[in-house]
Design a protein around this motif. Structure first.
Motif, PDB file in Angstrom:
ATOM      1  N   GLY A 132       0.815  -1.213   0.000  1.00  0.00           N
ATOM      2  CA  GLY A 132       0.000   0.000   0.000  1.00  0.00           C
ATOM      3  C   GLY A 132       0.842   1.254   0.000  1.00  0.00           C
ATOM      4  O   GLY A 132       0.550   2.225  -0.707  1.00  0.00           O
ATOM      5  N   GLY A 175       0.486   4.202  -2.596  1.00  0.00           N
ATOM      6  CA  GLY A 175      -0.217   5.387  -2.093  1.00  0.00           C
ATOM      7  C   GLY A 175       0.399   6.045  -0.888  1.00  0.00           C
ATOM      8  O   GLY A 175      -0.299   6.768  -0.165  1.00  0.00           O
ATOM      9  N   GLY A 227      -1.795   5.030   1.812  1.00  0.00           N
ATOM     10  CA  GLY A 227      -1.947   3.750   1.128  1.00  0.00           C
ATOM     11  C   GLY A 227      -1.582   2.593   2.026  1.00  0.00           C
ATOM     12  O   GLY A 227      -2.209   1.526   1.991  1.00  0.00           O
ATOM     13  N   GLY A 244      -3.785   1.063  -1.701  1.00  0.00           N
ATOM     14  CA  GLY A 244      -2.998   2.250  -2.017  1.00  0.00           C
ATOM     15  C   GLY A 244      -3.505   2.962  -3.253  1.00  0.00           C
ATOM     16  O   GLY A 244      -3.550   4.201  -3.308  1.00  0.00           O
ATOM     17  N   LYS A 302      -5.123   6.730  -3.423  1.00  0.00           N
ATOM     18  CA  LYS A 302      -4.377   7.643  -4.289  1.00  0.00           C
ATOM     19  C   LYS A 302      -5.307   8.294  -5.306  1.00  0.00           C
ATOM     20  O   LYS A 302      -5.235   9.504  -5.557  1.00  0.00           O
ATOM     21  CB  LYS A 302      -3.260   6.875  -5.004  1.00  0.00           C
ATOM     22  CG  LYS A 302      -2.374   7.718  -5.890  1.00  0.00           C
ATOM     23  CD  LYS A 302      -1.280   6.858  -6.514  1.00  0.00           C
ATOM     24  CE  LYS A 302      -0.359   7.680  -7.401  1.00  0.00           C
ATOM     25  NZ  LYS A 302       0.710   6.831  -8.011  1.00  0.00           N
TER      26      LYS A 302
END
Length: 481
Positions: free
Chosen positions: A85, A89, A93, A124, A128
């Protein structure tokens, strides 16, 4: 632009904005590796815990053995999800990945390694995309409440979806793959995996099959029996040792000269990428690699041997360190048998091609020298000013931790020996090489992927991380600035 010495070689790259299928798979393998690699220490810690304290371990301890099950069910999958994650992100994330992973873990009956490697990057990506969607649209003073509640609500939804839908799908797929491989074990055909493993490895897809398939399956098996053969089917250092020994005794020129050093780094250091160029140089030697790999798997199966965790790097020291009680004879025999078979077959192949190689070596050398001289003439006028400004050379590879680290360390020492300073030489994963790098050095089979990630950079391709003509040329350029 690409290294001038490799313009002709790489002229078949039609569109650098569309990487080849192999480059995309390599990038995927690199992504998996970067999800697993930072957490290898935790996997090894769990492996040692298992090897020591379970009832069949070296020093059984009922209290400490209680840690084994929660660690494999919760700790390791969560670490993978958090890392995946974060890679996609950032910190938000990482939190999304962890929230989604707990739904998978609680909703399944198996350790959710594969699930964590899916849900982490997915979490993520979701956060994002959301952050980009609301960027510059949040009223002043409401940033914290929007950020916190968006993460909480989206994470909550992902956790529910993971529990009811994603987890069962991944568990079914995992069971199918496990059943297929167990069928090979039951019928004695597990060595056939070498038909896939060895060609894939030399195409730098080793991380896809190891981190993506065998390690998760191995962890599941080790949780039940304290060891798993799956950790050995693609990581055995024996075939690479046999190949390099054959080149040491029967290879030609540079290959024969560099093979002994490669043996030390491959077998003891665990960097398997070092032998890939030797196979690519003599593609027929893949027969010896497949035969050696299959022999090793057969011997491991015969002795019912396995490791307690994935050996990373694939060094003989890692193999012995992760070998549980009762498996040492089988593990050592499997490594040595694989090395012996590969050595015999590769030696035969090299000896059969001996005369042909001797006739063509002089001509090939003359052609290469002519090309190099011609290219040097073209470069003199254009490169002098550019070379004066070189202060950062980045070595890059699939994971950024094996062959590129070796290449960067070796190159840095050569620069120091020549008295060249003021140049930063570091190693990275291909996609993570800094944008202020003047030159990026990669193996020639990773050129497509490197060019796609760094279209405006000079990329120098090599075939050998210890001694390569293109690296020697680069050293001369930097020394003569």
């Amino acid at each position: 632009m690409a290294s001038p010495a490799k313009e002709t070689t790489d002229s078949n790259v039609v569109d650098i904005n569309r990487p080849s299928a192999r480059a995309r798979v390599q990038a995927f393998g690199g992504f998996l590796t970067n999800m697993v690699l930072p957490n290898i220490g935790a996997f090894i810690a769990w492996g040692l815990l298992t090897a020591l304290f379970i009832p069949t371990g070296w020093i059984p301890n009922e209290q400490l053995a209680q840690i084994v099950d929660p660690a494999i069910k919760f700790l390791l999958p969560l670490l993978l999800a958090i890392t995946g994650g974060r890679m996609v992100g950032g910190q938000r994330g990482a939190v999304m990945g962890a929230i989604g992973a707990i739904g998978l873990i609680v909703g399944s009956d198996i350790p959710m390694f594969l699930g964590a490697m899916v849900i982490g990057p997915l979490g993520g990506l979701i956060i994002k995309k959301f952050d980009r969607l609301v960027e510059n649209r949040i009223p002043a003073g409401f940033e914290m409440i929007v950020n916190n509640f968006s993460l909480g609500i989206l994470g909550f939804l992902l956790m529910i979806v993971s529990f009811f839908f994603i987890g069962p799908v991944i568990e079914s797929a995992n069971n199918f793959v496990t059943s297929a491989i167990e069928a090979l074990v039951a019928t004695g055909l597990l060595p056939l995996l070498s038909l896939i493993n060895e060609p894939a490895k030399v195409l730098f897809l080793n991380n896809v099959i190891d981190q993506g398939i065998y390690y998760p399956l191995g962890m599941q098996a080790a949780a039940e029996t304290g060891k798993s053969i799956y950790f050995t089917v693609a990581s055995n250092p024996g075939p690479g040792l046999g190949l390099l020994l054959a080149f040491t005794f029967f290879g030609k020129k540079t290959a024969r000269r560099t093979a002994p050093g490669a043996i030390i780094i491959h077998f003891f250091g665990g960097i398997h990428e070092l032998y890939f160029p030797y196979v690519l140089m003599k593609p027929l030697t893949i027969i010896g690699m497949i035969a050696g790999g299959a022999t090793g798997i057969g011997v491991f199966s015969l002795f019912d041997a396995g490791l307690v965790a994935g050996p990373s790097p694939g060094s003989i020291f890692a193999y012995l360190g992760l070998t549980p009680k009762g498996s040492f004879i089988g593990i050592i025999a499997g490594v040595l048998a694989a090395a012996a078979v590969t050595f015999l077959i590769t030696s035969l192949i090299l000896k059969m091609e001996k005369n042909k190689d001797e006739e063509e070596d002089e001509l090939s050398d003359s052609i290469e020298k002519s090309k190099a001289m011609k290219q040097q003439g073209k470069q003199v006028a254009n490169s002098s000013k550019k070379d004066e400004n070189i202060d950062k050379v980045s070595f890059a590879c699939d994971a950024g931790a094996g062959s590129s680290a070796l290449g960067a360390t070796t190159f840095r020492k050569k620069l120091q020996k020549r008295g060249v300073d003021g140049i930063e030489v570091k190693h990275y994963r291909i996609e993570d090489a800094p944008q202020d790098s003047n030159i990026i050095v990669v193996h020639k089979d990773l050129y497509d992927r490197a060019k796609h990630a760094h279209q405006d950079k000079e990329i120098i391709t090599i075939e050998n991380y210890i001694s390569d003509p293109n690296l020697d040329e680069l050293l001369d350029r930097l020394e003569n600035r």
